[in-house]
Design a protein around this motif. Sequence first.
Motif, mmCIF file in Angstrom:
data_model
loop_
_atom_site.group_PDB
_atom_site.id
_atom_site.type_symbol
_atom_site.label_atom_id
_atom_site.label_comp_id
_atom_site.label_asym_id
_atom_site.label_seq_id
_atom_site.Cartn_x
_atom_site.Cartn_y
_atom_site.Cartn_z
ATOM 1 N N GLY A 242 0.804 -1.210 0.000
ATOM 2 C CA GLY A 242 0.000 0.000 0.000
ATOM 3 C C GLY A 242 0.840 1.265 0.000
ATOM 4 N N LYS A 243 2.029 1.202 -0.627
ATOM 5 C CA LYS A 243 2.975 2.318 -0.552
ATOM 6 C C LYS A 243 3.657 2.566 -1.896
ATOM 7 C CE LYS A 243 2.661 1.991 4.066
ATOM 8 N NZ LYS A 243 1.891 0.744 4.176
ATOM 9 N N LEU A 244 4.315 3.705 -1.996
ATOM 10 C CA LEU A 244 5.398 3.909 -2.936
ATOM 11 C C LEU A 244 6.684 3.790 -2.136
ATOM 12 C CD1 LEU A 244 4.369 6.882 -5.273
ATOM 13 C CD2 LEU A 244 4.041 4.429 -5.623
ATOM 14 N N LEU A 245 7.610 2.975 -2.608
ATOM 15 C CA LEU A 245 8.887 2.749 -1.942
ATOM 16 C C LEU A 245 10.003 3.382 -2.765
ATOM 17 C CD1 LEU A 245 8.401 -1.056 -1.129
ATOM 18 C CD2 LEU A 245 7.708 0.921 0.261
ATOM 19 N N ARG A 246 11.060 3.812 -2.090
ATOM 20 C CA ARG A 246 12.164 4.489 -2.786
ATOM 21 C C ARG A 246 13.490 4.016 -2.202
ATOM 22 N NH1 ARG A 246 14.672 9.800 -1.932
ATOM 23 N NH2 ARG A 246 15.314 10.768 -3.900
ATOM 24 N N ILE A 247 14.354 3.490 -3.073
ATOM 25 C CA ILE A 247 15.635 2.962 -2.632
ATOM 26 C C ILE A 247 16.756 3.458 -3.541
ATOM 27 C CG2 ILE A 247 14.608 0.889 -1.604
ATOM 28 C CD1 ILE A 247 15.490 -0.685 -4.070
ATOM 29 N N PRO A 262 11.524 10.499 3.374
ATOM 30 C CA PRO A 262 10.837 11.279 4.415
ATOM 31 C C PRO A 262 10.697 10.570 5.758
ATOM 32 C CG PRO A 262 9.288 10.500 2.756
ATOM 33 C CD PRO A 262 10.653 10.224 2.224
ATOM 34 N N PHE A 263 10.713 9.227 5.776
ATOM 35 C CA PHE A 263 10.529 8.499 7.029
ATOM 36 C C PHE A 263 11.804 7.770 7.449
ATOM 37 C CE2 PHE A 263 6.358 8.519 4.819
ATOM 38 C CZ PHE A 263 5.675 9.348 5.706
ATOM 39 N N ILE A 273 9.759 3.764 2.733
ATOM 40 C CA ILE A 273 8.483 4.355 2.286
ATOM 41 C C ILE A 273 8.712 5.782 1.796
ATOM 42 C CG2 ILE A 273 6.195 5.121 3.021
ATOM 43 C CD1 ILE A 273 6.169 2.782 4.999
ATOM 44 N N TRP A 274 8.151 6.066 0.624
ATOM 45 C CA TRP A 274 8.135 7.427 0.084
ATOM 46 C C TRP A 274 6.758 8.059 0.299
ATOM 47 C CZ3 TRP A 274 11.464 11.022 -1.102
ATOM 48 C CH2 TRP A 274 11.081 12.104 -1.903
ATOM 49 N N GLY A 314 7.353 13.895 -1.419
ATOM 50 C CA GLY A 314 7.365 12.693 -0.591
ATOM 51 C C GLY A 314 6.686 12.879 0.757
ATOM 52 N N GLY A 315 6.510 11.751 1.457
ATOM 53 C CA GLY A 315 5.927 11.765 2.791
ATOM 54 C C GLY A 315 4.438 12.015 2.818
ATOM 55 N N LEU A 316 3.751 11.863 1.696
ATOM 56 C CA LEU A 316 2.319 12.149 1.617
ATOM 57 C C LEU A 316 1.502 10.889 1.865
ATOM 58 C CD1 LEU A 316 2.240 14.554 -1.461
ATOM 59 C CD2 LEU A 316 2.519 15.103 0.965
#
Length: 436
Positions: A242-247, A262-263, A273-274, A314-316
């Motif tokens: 249920g997320k957008l992830l960023r690596i 953001p987290f 998590i983005w 991000g962080g939304l």
Amino acid sequence: MNRASVLLLALVLSGCASNLRVSPVPTATHPTLPSPSAGRTQPAPSLATPTPAAATPSTSPDPLSSPGPSATVPALFDPHAIRIDLNPFAQGLESPVFATGTGDGSGRLFAVEQPGRIRIIGTDGTVASTPFLDISDRTISGGERGLLGLALHPDFATNGRLFVDYTRSPDGATVISEFQANGDAADPASEQVLLTIAQPFANHNGGMLAFDSTGMLVMGMGDGGSGGDPHGNGQNREALLGKLLRIDVNGRKPYGLPTDNPFQHAANTQPAIWDLGMRNPWRFSFDRQTGDLFVGDVGQDSWEEIDAELAGTGGLNYGWNLMEARHCFQGSCNASGLTPPVAEYSHQDGCSVTGGYVYRGSTFPLLVGGYLFSDYCSGTFWAFPAVVALAKGAAVPVTVGSAGFSVSSFGQDDAGELYVVDLNGRILKVVAIPVS
């Protein structure tokens, strides 16, 4: 002129957009994509996230303070000035779900086939007989499962690195992997698994992945499936579903965590998590000129949505499963702290949104700056000015055409020209025709 000034000017210029309305279209039905799949509940997914690496810091400037691409404000895209048509390009593919440029400026395309293959399509639309990559031996396919996404490293032309999202046989877990290519072939044995995420049900696998303007890999994860998000993954910050992830795939192996996520240091939150509050972000894209993000998030029973955010935001929290688009999902809800979509449409006009792209090609000047998207069930094309959506936080989609078939995805080549992917084996070129 900086981007803040451009957006504010666009806001002033966009008053005419407030009177736009979506034209109703006949609603088609589809056996799998919009409807919840039945399945036995399994334990919620868990994943040990690798220790944060000394990731390459984002060097992108603040999108609201950096100079824009031009000191001249571009003409605002007018969806009433065009209609969308399609020209046949390639056929004979097996259940294609995505297309993208080959990263070498040749004008060729990579086409992703759901059963687990990537094919090369020449500039004349000829499909190469030998797959570029074949991982059908490790992929479970059908319904919303299969090889679902492909992203080429920004330096693919020189390093041959590519990344895919597929559902693994036999358990249906989502796997994000890297492969190595050499010329016109990628080696199936070169697989390096970055992430494995258990899937409690067979639907809502997400599947899109793309590099943002800072060179970080962004991945879309559905809420885990069934209907109504029974495990509450959309709002659970300890879950990757249920997320957008960023690596960061540019340093530590298998990956690092970008220092500007953001987290990154938040308690009880996965640092990859983005954004959160997603139901099934089937297709998202970054505006190749601005880096802004647009997401088509598939709805539940009543509403489909397009989410958008400025580059680097991000962080939304986009609300699922408290909200379905701009509406409380079940009864009353507290929408404080949630980010509403910039556009929505009801299930009178479709049933499963197919996110698209902001057009930045050169062939159709009247389409430049327009965000184009569709719906799997109705095949309707809608468009709105991207800059208006970001400046106002909302834009009313305008109907600009119809495919006449189920649109499984859009594609974009190296030159910024757009394509439509037909699950029944075809890829077609997007054509913008002026309306007098």
